[in-house]
Design a protein around this motif. Structure first.
Motif, mmCIF file in Angstrom:
data_model
loop_
_atom_site.group_PDB
_atom_site.id
_atom_site.type_symbol
_atom_site.label_atom_id
_atom_site.label_comp_id
_atom_site.label_asym_id
_atom_site.label_seq_id
_atom_site.Cartn_x
_atom_site.Cartn_y
_atom_site.Cartn_z
ATOM 1 N N TYR A 184 -20.129 13.235 -13.418
ATOM 2 C CA TYR A 184 -19.952 14.479 -12.647
ATOM 3 C C TYR A 184 -18.805 14.397 -11.629
ATOM 4 O O TYR A 184 -18.764 15.152 -10.663
ATOM 5 C CB TYR A 184 -21.240 14.904 -11.948
ATOM 6 N N GLY A 220 -19.678 17.748 -16.126
ATOM 7 C CA GLY A 220 -20.181 18.987 -15.543
ATOM 8 C C GLY A 220 -19.065 19.988 -15.372
ATOM 9 O O GLY A 220 -17.930 19.778 -15.808
ATOM 10 N N TYR A 271 -28.203 22.165 -10.938
ATOM 11 C CA TYR A 271 -27.821 22.471 -12.319
ATOM 12 C C TYR A 271 -28.169 23.940 -12.539
ATOM 13 O O TYR A 271 -29.332 24.321 -12.392
ATOM 14 C CB TYR A 271 -28.625 21.633 -13.313
ATOM 15 N N GLN A 296 -23.520 22.451 -11.028
ATOM 16 C CA GLN A 296 -23.084 22.189 -12.404
ATOM 17 C C GLN A 296 -23.504 23.384 -13.242
ATOM 18 O O GLN A 296 -24.698 23.653 -13.355
ATOM 19 C CB GLN A 296 -23.785 20.956 -12.973
ATOM 20 N N TYR A 297 -22.549 24.080 -13.819
ATOM 21 C CA TYR A 297 -22.887 25.208 -14.683
ATOM 22 C C TYR A 297 -22.850 24.770 -16.138
ATOM 23 O O TYR A 297 -22.061 23.906 -16.516
ATOM 24 C CB TYR A 297 -21.899 26.350 -14.472
ATOM 25 N N GLY A 298 -23.677 25.393 -16.941
ATOM 26 C CA GLY A 298 -23.676 25.077 -18.371
ATOM 27 C C GLY A 298 -24.831 25.767 -19.061
ATOM 28 O O GLY A 298 -25.609 26.471 -18.422
ATOM 29 N N SER A 322 -28.491 26.224 -20.514
ATOM 30 C CA SER A 322 -29.732 25.699 -19.920
ATOM 31 C C SER A 322 -30.216 24.432 -20.605
ATOM 32 O O SER A 322 -30.616 23.472 -19.956
ATOM 33 C CB SER A 322 -30.828 26.759 -19.993
ATOM 34 N N LEU A 364 -28.037 21.433 -19.854
ATOM 35 C CA LEU A 364 -28.276 20.940 -18.497
ATOM 36 C C LEU A 364 -29.563 20.129 -18.440
ATOM 37 O O LEU A 364 -29.625 19.077 -17.799
ATOM 38 C CB LEU A 364 -28.360 22.119 -17.517
ATOM 39 N N SER A 396 -28.982 16.788 -19.740
ATOM 40 C CA SER A 396 -28.234 15.993 -18.760
ATOM 41 C C SER A 396 -29.167 15.457 -17.679
ATOM 42 O O SER A 396 -29.048 14.300 -17.264
ATOM 43 C CB SER A 396 -27.140 16.834 -18.103
ATOM 44 N N TYR A 430 -32.786 22.636 -10.510
ATOM 45 C CA TYR A 430 -32.426 23.115 -11.852
ATOM 46 C C TYR A 430 -32.791 24.592 -11.950
ATOM 47 O O TYR A 430 -33.934 24.963 -11.709
ATOM 48 C CB TYR A 430 -33.199 22.291 -12.883
#
Lengths: 277, 499
Positions: A143, A225, B38, B65-67, B69, B72, B75, B85
């Motif tokens: 990250y 990230g 997240y 942290q975007y992404g 679901s 994430l 991760s 989260y």
């Protein structure tokens, strides 16, 4: 009679040849041009300028340039010796090394990102790479920006190795052998004979690595990230803008990436060839 | 040759330069450690505005942290990093809970499934039947990978409308935003999306249909179980979920919001609880305070006294009563009580039972000094009187009653000092005094068992915080404490087994 009819015959036969070959080639070129044209029509200059003015996109732009360059230079440093070894020597397990090098090329990008993430967080008898880097070395990776570079490097380097291997394959080893008979060590032969001849291949490898790093997305998203102003690169910006329905911004950033790619590829090409051949 | 060395040196210098520049670009965080969230990419617009406001208000940093679901969640599972989260809907939080990755969740907003169409609704789509028309190109989110696809399939399958729609659907897309994007660029005429998603699509509008009325998804933020910074994490989570902070942003971005706590930097929760519950809940509340970074002002007393205080105008956020009877007396303040535990009334005597007491009737022996709870001041006294009446011994025992106290603990103290021969109190009162006292069961009288209900005040500014405290009270660890203190756990659900 025969001598005059021959050029006529050639002229008649050349036209369909160029039509077919040119026509097929043109289809692909036109497709690329149309894609870009569609993007340009979809967005407007004001959208483009608005997107470029956003500080987070400027930060992503800067990180993209820096991380791609770092990944490309690192790739060159690794790909040159590895490509040379694979090209020149038949050693035990060469086939395995050859296969392993290709894995990042065929692996789905997300898997590569996940594998990197797992690697850095896998506990081995209580020891963890990420924890050690963070706590003992003071250099956290996951990250953070090093994760961006590492994710880009993992894929880009595989392409650079392929390029360098082909480059050395095409250079006759005879000159190096001659140099060695004249007293050169292997190292001297590599540095003084092989490397100078691989000049253009190295530029090509750097170009490919840089371009591949620019398009990298999946591994970065998983391993680095997409933190704004920190690990967000332009490819993740496009994804994030799409995720919230900001198509205009996504297209504007895409066009920016196209422009960057064109500029960098042109620069490297001119550097490598002295012209744009 | 020189050129080769030059290139090598040049690239090395370039690499070092790049690394230095990359290192420099990191801005030092404003103060202390940043909270790491997240967040589903679809919530980015609203979350960025919340983050901006939060960082301005508190001089604390939030890294987001975007992404997607699911990505994430994977991760979180691998990296074991991060504090919070926030997925696209709470089904991912449930997945995380099953894997032990999520400790608790705080509800934020809801999204309603609707039919998305271009502005002006050129194909005049008004009903589900219109989606089946030949001239309408429908695109849906995948029922296997996207949350909305899943809930739409479930809802429409239940009313036998799914198969028809499935057949006419031109394509399934991976995310709800891809569906909206298709409609926006003209690749589709309609699709089913969440209404909140359309907030960032000014060119699209939506049509609500009755078949999808019950198809909504909840957005919640979960606290990652492995975080070591729960107070910081929950501070930001409470900010996101507070009615006058984060929820305003969610409302402005098209989400459906209701309720939510009032924002306070360090909220003070007020809890009224019957005295007998103190040993069972005190440690849990103290741990909750530390974890959440909040203050819980607890008032332990006889329930009759607590009820009187509430009727006099004191309004706690939550009330944990010794018996349902006392909860019923303040039903207007606490409309939704939940039974939590049961406690048995017993006869407490000196160790070894020197007076030979074996039943309620023995308490009427001449010269015996008996202590009981005060009928008006506590649930225990009220239940004691009922038990005496039910057992037909009230008239006989009352002359021996030398003291009536508002709490059972007082009776235990008096027994220990020898000023009483016997007392009628809860089994839980004797839990800490087994070296000095014996407990004799009261057989055959149902009303000798008290049920302790918990309720959150309808006027409470912190309903979510109070609910989270209740979740902690219902945790397995807490249930063990209740059992050790002599309480029986009421069967509230699967894990709330009768001890």
């Amino acid at each position: 009679m025969k001598s005059t009819s021959s050029p006529t015959f050639r002229r008649r036969s050349d036209t369909p040849f160029f039509l077919v070959m040119g026509g097929i080639s043109a289809c692909f070129i036109i497709l690329i041009v149309l894609l870009l044209a569609a993007d340009v029509v979809f967005t407007s200059p004001s959208d483009f300028i608005d997107a470029l003015r956003k500080p987070e996109i400027q930060a992503a732009f800067r990180l993209t340039i820096l991380s791609c360059s770092a990944a490309a230079v690192l790739s060159l440093w690794v790909a040159t010796p590895l490509g040379y070894l694979l090209s020149r020597y038949r050693f035990p397990g060469r086939w395995l090394v050859d296969t392993l090098v290709d894995i990042p090329i065929v692996l789905p990008p997300l898997v590569l990102g996940l594998s990197l993430l797992i690697l850095f967080h896998l506990p081995i008898f209580g020891w963890e790479l990420e924890a050690w880097l963070r706590d003992s070395v003071g250099f956290p990776v996951t990250y953070q920006w090093p994760a961006v570079v590492l994710a880009q490097f993992s894929v880009a380097c595989a392409f650079a190795v392929r390029t360098m291997r082909v480059t050395f394959d095409q250079i006759d080893p005879r000159a190096e052998d001659v140099a060695r008979t004249l007293g050169c060590t292997r190292g001297q032969a590599f540095m003084q004979i092989a490397l100078p001849q691989a000049w253009r291949g190295m530029i090509a490898a750097t170009t490919i690595a840089w371009a591949r790093a620019l398009g990298e997305f999946g591994p970065i998203l998983v391993f680095a990230g997409a933190t704004r102003m920190r690990t967000e690169v332009l490819s993740t910006t496009v994804f994030l803008e799409l995720s919230i329905g900001q198509l205009n911004a996504a297209v504007a950033v895409s066009l920016l990436m196209v422009a960057m790619a064109v500029v960098v590829l042109l620069i490297l090409r001119v550097l490598g060839t002295g012209l744009n051949a | 040759m020189n050129r080769t060395y030059l290139l090598m040196a040049g690239s090395l210098v370039a690499l070092i330069g790049i690394v230095v520049m990359l290192g420099d670009r990191e801005k030092p965080s404003s103060s202390g450690r940043a909270v790491m969230l997240y967040c589903a990419a679809s919530n980015r617009a609203v979350m960025e505005s919340i983050r901006k406001e939060y960082e301005q208000e508190f001089d604390r940093s939030v890294d987001i942290q975007y992404g997607p679901s699911q990505t994430l969640l994977s991760s979180i599972e691998v990296a074991k990093q991060g504090d919070l989260y926030l997925p696209a809907d709470d089904s991912y939080l449930n997945l995380g809970k099953e894997k032990g990755l999520i400790a608790e969740e705080i509800p934020i907003a809801k999204m309603q499934a609707v039919i998305a169409v271009p502005k002006g609704n050129p194909k005049s789509i008004q009903s589900l039947n219109d989606l089946l028309r030949d001239d309408v190109r429908v695109v849906l989110a995948s029922p296997d990978s996207a949350a909305i696809g899943k809930v739409v399939r479930e809802t429409l399958s239940a009313i036998d409308r799914w198969d028809g729609l499935d057949k006419t659907t031109k394509a399934y897309r991976g995310t709800v935003n891809e569906v909206a994007n298709d409609i926006k660029i003209g690749a589709a005429d309609a699709g089913i999306v969440y209404d909140a998603v359309l907030h960032t699509y000014p060119d699209l509008t939506f049509v609500e249909i009755p078949e999808l009325a019950a198809t909504a998804s909840q957005i919640s933020v979960g606290v990652i179980a492995s975080t070591e910074h729960t107070a910081d994490a929950l501070h930001f989570a409470r900010y996101i979920a507070s009615a006058d902070r984060g929820l305003e942003h969610y409302g402005n971005h098209g989400f459906r919001v209701s309720g939510g706590d009032t924002w306070a930097d360090q909220p003070e929760l007020s809890v009224f609880a019957g005295s007998m519950l103190r040993p069972a809940i005190e440690d849990t509340i103290a741990a909750f305070e530390k974890r959440e970074g909040v203050k819980v002002n607890r008032v332990y007393n006889g329930c009759g006294i607590l009820v009187a205080q509430m009727k006099a105008g004191q309004h706690p956020d939550a009330y944990f009563a010794c018996d349902s009877e006392f909860m019923n007396q303040v039903h207007d303040l606490f409309p939704e009580p939940v039974p939590v535990s049961q406690n048995e009334l017993v006869i407490l005597v000196q160790k070894g039972n020197p007076k030979g007491i074996s039943s309620l009737r023995d308490l009427s022996k001449e010269g015996l000094r008996v202590g009981i709870g005060h009928e008006k001041q506590c649930a225990m006294g009220w239940i004691t009187q009922n038990t005496f009446r039910e057992g037909g011994v009230q008239q006989e025992i009352m002359p021996n009653v030398t003291v009536q106290t508002p709490t059972g603990d007082m009776l235990v103290n008096q027994l220990q000092t020898g000023s009483l021969d016997a007392a009628v109190a809860y089994l839980s009162n004797a839990a800490g005094a087994s070296e000095f006292l014996d407990a004799i069961r009261i057989q055959g009288i149902d009303c000798s068992v008290a049920t302790q209900p918990w309720a959150v005040a309808k006027q409470s500014p912190y309903p979510n915080l109070a609910s989270r405290l209740f979740q902690q009270i219902c945790s397995t660890e807490s249930q063990d404490i209740f059992a050790a203190e002599g309480f029986r756990w009421q069967n509230l659900g699967k894990d709330a087994t009768d001890e």
